[in-house]
Write a protein that holds these residues in place. Structure first.
Motif, PDB file in Angstrom:
ATOM      1  N   ASN A  61       1.305 -13.436   0.109  1.00 22.36           N
ATOM      2  CA  ASN A  61       1.080 -13.047  -1.209  1.00 22.36           C
ATOM      3  C   ASN A  61       0.733 -11.567  -0.793  1.00 22.36           C
ATOM      4  O   ASN A  61       0.799 -10.824  -1.938  1.00 22.36           O
ATOM      5  CB  ASN A  61       0.398 -13.869  -1.977  1.00 22.36           C
ATOM      6  N   GLU A  62       0.204 -11.167   0.401  1.00 20.36           N
ATOM      7  CA  GLU A  62      -0.356  -9.648   0.662  1.00 20.36           C
ATOM      8  C   GLU A  62      -1.272  -9.372  -0.494  1.00 20.36           C
ATOM      9  O   GLU A  62      -1.758  -8.253  -0.189  1.00 20.36           O
ATOM     10  CB  GLU A  62       0.816  -8.885   0.565  1.00 20.36           C
ATOM     11  N   ALA A  63      -2.041 -10.243  -1.061  1.00 20.56           N
ATOM     12  CA  ALA A  63      -3.456  -9.700  -1.854  1.00 20.56           C
ATOM     13  C   ALA A  63      -4.420  -9.238  -0.875  1.00 20.56           C
ATOM     14  O   ALA A  63      -4.778 -10.056  -0.003  1.00 20.56           O
ATOM     15  CB  ALA A  63      -3.638 -10.810  -2.914  1.00 20.56           C
ATOM     16  N   GLY A  64      -4.793  -7.683  -1.024  1.00 17.78           N
ATOM     17  CA  GLY A  64      -5.720  -7.196  -0.225  1.00 17.78           C
ATOM     18  C   GLY A  64      -5.283  -6.604   0.999  1.00 17.78           C
ATOM     19  O   GLY A  64      -5.995  -5.614   1.524  1.00 17.78           O
ATOM     20  N   LEU A  65      -3.889  -6.961   1.243  1.00 20.45           N
ATOM     21  CA  LEU A  65      -3.420  -6.173   2.547  1.00 20.45           C
ATOM     22  C   LEU A  65      -3.208  -4.668   2.144  1.00 20.45           C
ATOM     23  O   LEU A  65      -3.105  -3.933   3.102  1.00 20.45           O
ATOM     24  CB  LEU A  65      -2.225  -6.851   2.723  1.00 20.45           C
ATOM     25  N   GLY A  66      -2.708  -4.491   0.888  1.00 23.85           N
ATOM     26  CA  GLY A  66      -2.576  -3.015   0.685  1.00 23.85           C
ATOM     27  C   GLY A  66      -0.981  -2.452   0.420  1.00 23.85           C
ATOM     28  O   GLY A  66      -0.751  -1.390   0.489  1.00 23.85           O
ATOM     29  N   SER A  67      -0.230  -3.580   0.682  1.00 18.85           N
ATOM     30  CA  SER A  67       1.128  -3.191   0.677  1.00 18.85           C
ATOM     31  C   SER A  67       1.766  -3.070  -0.641  1.00 18.85           C
ATOM     32  O   SER A  67       2.606  -2.080  -0.932  1.00 18.85           O
ATOM     33  CB  SER A  67       1.974  -4.500   1.625  1.00 18.85           C
ATOM     34  N   ALA A  68       1.492  -4.167  -1.509  1.00 18.39           N
ATOM     35  CA  ALA A  68       2.093  -4.012  -2.879  1.00 18.39           C
ATOM     36  C   ALA A  68       1.846  -2.923  -3.664  1.00 18.39           C
ATOM     37  O   ALA A  68       2.637  -2.297  -4.375  1.00 18.39           O
ATOM     38  CB  ALA A  68       1.809  -5.317  -3.796  1.00 18.39           C
ATOM     39  N   PRO A  69       0.585  -2.119  -3.488  1.00 16.01           N
ATOM     40  CA  PRO A  69       0.387  -0.892  -4.186  1.00 16.01           C
ATOM     41  C   PRO A  69       1.127   0.317  -4.027  1.00 16.01           C
ATOM     42  O   PRO A  69       1.418   1.301  -4.744  1.00 16.01           O
ATOM     43  CB  PRO A  69      -1.071  -0.544  -3.612  1.00 16.01           C
ATOM     44  N   ILE A  70       1.866   0.229  -2.662  1.00 15.55           N
ATOM     45  CA  ILE A  70       2.950   1.381  -2.350  1.00 15.55           C
ATOM     46  C   ILE A  70       4.132   1.229  -3.550  1.00 15.55           C
ATOM     47  O   ILE A  70       4.592   2.285  -3.690  1.00 15.55           O
ATOM     48  CB  ILE A  70       3.259   1.069  -0.983  1.00 15.55           C
ATOM     49  N   ALA A  71       4.632  -0.165  -3.487  1.00 16.59           N
ATOM     50  CA  ALA A  71       5.539  -0.411  -4.737  1.00 16.59           C
ATOM     51  C   ALA A  71       5.154   0.265  -5.806  1.00 16.59           C
ATOM     52  O   ALA A  71       5.808   0.768  -6.861  1.00 16.59           O
ATOM     53  CB  ALA A  71       6.144  -1.504  -4.527  1.00 16.59           C
ATOM     54  N   ALA A  72       3.915  -0.407  -6.130  1.00 20.97           N
ATOM     55  CA  ALA A  72       3.327  -0.328  -7.611  1.00 20.97           C
ATOM     56  C   ALA A  72       3.493   1.313  -7.929  1.00 20.97           C
ATOM     57  O   ALA A  72       3.471   1.601  -9.283  1.00 20.97           O
ATOM     58  CB  ALA A  72       2.088  -0.722  -7.730  1.00 20.97           C
ATOM     59  N   GLN A 129       0.133  -1.516 -15.262  1.00 22.27           N
ATOM     60  CA  GLN A 129       1.007  -1.833 -13.955  1.00 22.27           C
ATOM     61  C   GLN A 129       0.353  -2.904 -12.944  1.00 22.27           C
ATOM     62  O   GLN A 129       0.702  -3.558 -12.530  1.00 22.27           O
ATOM     63  CB  GLN A 129       1.304  -0.603 -13.112  1.00 22.27           C
ATOM     64  N   GLY A 130      -1.206  -2.791 -13.095  1.00 19.39           N
ATOM     65  CA  GLY A 130      -2.161  -3.613 -12.234  1.00 19.39           C
ATOM     66  C   GLY A 130      -2.008  -5.113 -12.819  1.00 19.39           C
ATOM     67  O   GLY A 130      -1.752  -6.054 -11.805  1.00 19.39           O
ATOM     68  N   LEU A 131      -1.582  -5.317 -14.196  1.00 21.82           N
ATOM     69  CA  LEU A 131      -1.547  -6.666 -14.739  1.00 21.82           C
ATOM     70  C   LEU A 131      -0.050  -7.150 -14.182  1.00 21.82           C
ATOM     71  O   LEU A 131       0.120  -8.458 -13.847  1.00 21.82           O
ATOM     72  CB  LEU A 131      -1.577  -6.525 -16.017  1.00 21.82           C
ATOM     73  N   ILE A 132       0.960  -6.382 -14.400  1.00 22.49           N
ATOM     74  CA  ILE A 132       2.361  -6.806 -13.855  1.00 22.49           C
ATOM     75  C   ILE A 132       2.181  -7.128 -12.324  1.00 22.49           C
ATOM     76  O   ILE A 132       2.899  -8.152 -11.947  1.00 22.49           O
ATOM     77  CB  ILE A 132       3.404  -5.691 -14.172  1.00 22.49           C
ATOM     78  N   SER A 133       1.777  -6.314 -11.597  1.00 26.72           N
ATOM     79  CA  SER A 133       1.633  -6.649 -10.055  1.00 26.72           C
ATOM     80  C   SER A 133       0.879  -7.773  -9.644  1.00 26.72           C
ATOM     81  O   SER A 133       1.371  -8.587  -8.868  1.00 26.72           O
ATOM     82  CB  SER A 133       1.144  -5.306  -9.444  1.00 26.72           C
ATOM     83  N   MET A 134      -0.093  -8.278 -10.407  1.00 30.85           N
ATOM     84  CA  MET A 134      -1.056  -9.420 -10.238  1.00 30.85           C
ATOM     85  C   MET A 134      -0.033 -10.547 -10.155  1.00 30.85           C
ATOM     86  O   MET A 134      -0.360 -11.661  -9.610  1.00 30.85           O
ATOM     87  CB  MET A 134      -2.237  -9.495 -10.735  1.00 30.85           C
ATOM     88  N   THR A 135       0.778 -10.663 -11.196  1.00 31.70           N
ATOM     89  CA  THR A 135       1.571 -11.851 -11.343  1.00 31.70           C
ATOM     90  C   THR A 135       2.639 -12.200 -10.001  1.00 31.70           C
ATOM     91  O   THR A 135       2.893 -13.289  -9.888  1.00 31.70           O
ATOM     92  CB  THR A 135       2.651 -11.649 -12.296  1.00 31.70           C
ATOM     93  N   GLY A 136       2.756 -11.187  -9.368  1.00 33.39           N
ATOM     94  CA  GLY A 136       3.506 -11.242  -7.818  1.00 33.39           C
ATOM     95  C   GLY A 136       2.768 -12.403  -7.224  1.00 33.39           C
ATOM     96  O   GLY A 136       3.465 -13.227  -6.499  1.00 33.39           O
ATOM     97  N   THR A 137       1.319 -12.395  -7.010  1.00 37.54           N
ATOM     98  CA  THR A 137       0.563 -13.169  -6.269  1.00 37.54           C
ATOM     99  C   THR A 137       0.649 -14.856  -6.925  1.00 37.54           C
ATOM    100  O   THR A 137       0.937 -15.585  -6.112  1.00 37.54           O
ATOM    101  CB  THR A 137      -0.953 -12.889  -6.244  1.00 37.54           C
ATOM    102  N   PHE A 138       0.760 -14.827  -7.988  1.00 38.89           N
ATOM    103  CA  PHE A 138       1.025 -16.094  -8.702  1.00 38.89           C
ATOM    104  C   PHE A 138       2.192 -16.738  -8.475  1.00 38.89           C
ATOM    105  O   PHE A 138       2.234 -17.805  -8.017  1.00 38.89           O
ATOM    106  CB  PHE A 138       0.539 -15.952 -10.297  1.00 38.89           C
ATOM    107  N   LEU A 139       3.205 -15.915  -8.470  1.00 39.93           N
ATOM    108  CA  LEU A 139       4.627 -16.423  -8.530  1.00 39.93           C
ATOM    109  C   LEU A 139       4.748 -16.943  -6.844  1.00 39.93           C
ATOM    110  O   LEU A 139       5.328 -17.936  -6.585  1.00 39.93           O
ATOM    111  CB  LEU A 139       5.578 -15.330  -9.016  1.00 39.93           C
TER     112      LEU A 139
END
Length: 456
Positions: free
Chosen positions: A278-289, A300-310
């Motif tokens: 899920n890469e939470a804390g890794l710092g990768s998803a913020p690059i796309a966000a 956008q933070g709310l939308i992005s956090m759904t990625g970890t859940f899914l």
């Protein structure tokens, strides 16, 4: 001492107590300070995925949904199929519990880092949106911390080239196609390399368009297949869940002391594979966000956090339940072969292996595309914000795809874990430093939303 032994020693050090405490500590801190935002506002986050933001003054290169799809393309990959299998092999079924726990706290971490990415994004010298940990470290923490931003960007390139971006994904695709359909590994490698080259040379717009189509389709199809297996074996699900939780705290008792798993092994395997997935804390998803067309960092933070859940709570759970429920994990099968075996046993047919293989191809392929983009943005930051030399990075990325299938599986996953952990350190330090900005932005946003709701 062999290369594998050296790598395992380094991996044990990187994923030791300090990093485990740092990752879990950051997630717990944001969970408490944001008042369990990831649970309370999860329905709102999913609603935001499919509703257009009000206002026309939204900067960004791609839509918010496309940004999420790009992030999911990079996260939903072999970690969901092969990674879960290796986690169970390394730490026992209890590793799944720790994977769940780190994901639930990780949703708050993902929210925080993606909020900061939009808050501190800028434009590079060629006019493209530039954001992610390297920018919120430099712009948020100050110029004196630019060395930390450079460190993150360097390890980001390493993860793209030698970690999540290439080796595990390509090896997973080629091995699965060979085992299931007897496709020659060399032929698969050549075809895959050419397809990736054609797409990645088109940049983020082309990657995001493809991801927006493939990601929803592949996730729904794989989850549907998993639900079919679980429904056939529905009577075993309650005992399987109890067994997983019990194994997390008392693995020797749960397994009968035969395999020799320890609680620490279960935690390390669950956390490492959970973060890999899920890469939470890794710092990768913020690059796309950061590339999302939005004016609201919190949104956008709310939308992005759904990625970890899914990624973890849904997709990884499906894989883990099928592997444990069928008992396939007790055998000698490894990686994709283990997941193939579990689905085949669950469906009482070789159709299960075909489903896993097709899912793995889509998952791994989109991860390759997503991480090519992540590594590219890190590379641009390292060379001073210009995209002029980006073709050299892309050529190196494509070349490493070509050699990935010929590296040993255990070596691949150990290298990936090491560079992942090293990439996480600078980002987690930044999240701690900028925590007050995250909290202030969140409170301000929801206060404004209350005022707008009262005026409506």
């Amino acid at each position: 001492m062999s290369i594998d032994q050296i790598l395992n020693t380094i991996n044990s050090f990187v994923w030791g107590i300090p990093l485990l405490l740092l990752i879990s500590g950051v997630g717990i801190y944001f969970t408490l300070k944001l008042r369990f935002l990831q649970f309370i506002h999860l329905p709102k986050a999913f609603a935001y995925m499919f509703t257009r933001e009000k206002g026309n003054n939204q900067s960004g290169d791609i839509s918010a949904f496309a940004a999420l799809s790009t992030a999911l393309a990079a996260t939903i990959g072999t970690g969901n199929i092969v990674g879960v299998a290796t986690a169970i092999q390394t730490g026992g079924p209890g590793a799944i519990f720790w994977m769940w726990l780190i994901a639930l706290f990780g949703m708050a971490t993902k929210y925080a880092e993606c909020l900061l990415a939009v808050k501190f994004r800028t434009k590079d010298k060629d006019g493209f949106i530039a954001g992610g940990p390297m920018y919120y470290i430099e712009l948020g923490m100050g110029k004196q911390w630019k060395w930390l931003a450079k460190t993150f960007a360097f390890f980001g390139v390493m993860v793209a080239l030698f970690g999540i971006g290439t080796f595990p994904q390509v090896n997973g695709i080629t091995t699965a196609l060979h085992d299931t359909f007897d496709f020659p590994i060399l032929l698969t490698t050549v075809v895959l390399t050419l397809i990736v080259a054609a797409i990645t040379l088109g940049g983020v717009q082309r990657i995001s368009k493809i991801a927006s189509v493939i990601v929803p389709f592949m996730a729904i199809a794989y989850v549907a297949a998993s639900i079919l297996v679980l429904s056939i074996n529905a009577d075993k699900i309650p005992d399987t869940l109890i067994f997983i939780v019990h194994s997390a705290f008392n693995p020797e008792s749960a397994i009968g002391g035969v395999v020799g798993f320890s609680v620490m092994q279960a935690i390390q395997a669950g956390v490492a594979r959970g973060i890999f997935s899920n890469e939470a804390g890794l710092g990768s998803a913020p690059i796309a966000a950061a590339a999302a067309q939005t004016k609201e960092p919190v949104r956008q933070g709310l939308i992005s956090m759904t990625g970890t859940f899914l990624d973890t709570i849904i997709v990884c759970t499906m894989t883990g339940l099928v592997i444990v429920l069928t008992g396939a994990w007790k055998g000698a099968a490894q990686g994709a072969e283990l997941t193939n075996l579990a689905f085949s046993q669950g469906l009482f047919s070789s159709v299960g292996a075909i489903i896993v293989t097709i899912g793995l191809i889509f998952f791994a392929f989109t991860t390759i595309l997503g991480w090519c983009y992540y590594g590219e943005r890190c590379f641009v930051y390292l060379v001073g914000g210009r995209t002029k030399g980006i073709k050299f990075y892309r050529i190196a990325f494509i070349a490493l795809i070509a050699v990935a299938p010929f590296i040993h599986l255990n070596t691949i996953w150990t290298i990936a874990d090491i560079v992942n952990g090293l990439m996480a350190f600078p980002n987690l330090i930044a999240l701690i430093s900028l925590r007050h900005i995250v909290i202030a932005e969140t409170r301000n946003y929801f206060e404004r939303m209350k005022v707008e709701l009262n005026l409506a």
